[in-house]
Enzyme design. Structure first.
Site, PDB file in Angstrom:
ATOM      1  N   HIS A  48      43.111  73.270  80.583  1.00  0.00           N
ATOM      2  CA  HIS A  48      42.538  71.954  80.299  1.00  0.00           C
ATOM      3  C   HIS A  48      41.477  71.628  81.356  1.00  0.00           C
ATOM      4  CE1 HIS A  48      46.125  70.251  77.784  1.00  0.00           C
ATOM      5  NE2 HIS A  48      45.760  71.451  77.397  1.00  0.00           N
ATOM      6  N   GLU A  81      41.092  69.120  83.329  1.00  0.00           N
ATOM      7  CA  GLU A  81      41.620  68.637  84.607  1.00  0.00           C
ATOM      8  C   GLU A  81      42.113  69.792  85.474  1.00  0.00           C
ATOM      9  OE1 GLU A  81      43.185  65.620  81.468  1.00  0.00           O
ATOM     10  OE2 GLU A  81      42.520  67.699  81.524  1.00  0.00           O
ATOM     11  N   CYS A 120      47.151  64.573  79.687  1.00  0.00           N
ATOM     12  CA  CYS A 120      48.460  64.832  79.077  1.00  0.00           C
ATOM     13  C   CYS A 120      49.508  64.950  80.193  1.00  0.00           C
ATOM     14  CB  CYS A 120      48.409  66.118  78.256  1.00  0.00           C
ATOM     15  SG  CYS A 120      48.209  67.617  79.264  1.00  0.00           S
ATOM     16  N   CYS A 142      48.802  67.833  82.718  1.00  0.00           N
ATOM     17  CA  CYS A 142      47.723  67.522  83.646  1.00  0.00           C
ATOM     18  C   CYS A 142      48.111  66.412  84.611  1.00  0.00           C
ATOM     19  CB  CYS A 142      46.459  67.171  82.874  1.00  0.00           C
ATOM     20  SG  CYS A 142      45.783  68.600  81.988  1.00  0.00           S
TER      21      CYS A 142
END
Length: 156
Positions: A60, A62, A90, A93
């Site tokens: 992701h 992040e 999420c 993360c």
């Protein structure tokens, strides 16, 4: 101008850098999410969504930005850093943000399906966890949401 006013004044500028990365993700066929890590007014980490191309569910935006910043700073603890991301993180993360000891999290669009900063759950408000970043939401939210809506509309 107070320090707090200055932080809020620069938030849209750094979010624009994250939006550029979101556009790169979209161009690569990935969900358009971008992130930057900032320390002392300087971007020290960059990332955009790439789980499809990397064949990595943890890739992701992040996570990519945190990894880049950790390499640049030579420390997995990113104390006194701010993470800017175009979409609400999420749970995975949010956990990584907490473990990295990010001081501030600034995000654009809320994620009503998987958001872990208030939309579905709020891991940063969980008193039993040992680190709590300051969370600021809604910075460049419309620009972030527009990119996401356009991406998913094109896929339908």
């Amino acid at each position: 101008m107070t320090i707090e006013e200055n932080k809020l004044g620069t938030d849209p500028i750094f979010m624009q850098a994250a939006l550029v990365l979101a556009d790169q993700a979209s161009a690569a066929g990935e969900v358009p999410v971008g992130a930057v890590v900032v320390k002392d007014g300087v971007i020290v980490g960059r990332g955009f969504n790439s789980p499809i191309s990397r064949q990595d569910p943890s890739a992701h935006a992040e996570i990519q930005a945190l990894r880049d910043a950790a390499r640049q700073l030579g420390n997995y603890r990113l104390v006194d850093c701010t993470l800017y991301v175009t979409l609400e993180p999420c749970a995975m993360c949010a956990g990584a943000i907490q473990h990295a000891r990010i001081a501030r999290l600034v995000f654009g669009a809320a994620d009503p399906k998987t958001g872990a900063c208030g939309s579905v759950v709020d891991l940063f408000a969980e008193a039993r966890l040992n680190h709590h970043a300051e969370v600021v939401s809604g910075i460049c939210a419309e620009e972030s949401a527009t990119r996401l809506k356009a991406f998913f509309a094109a896929r339908r």
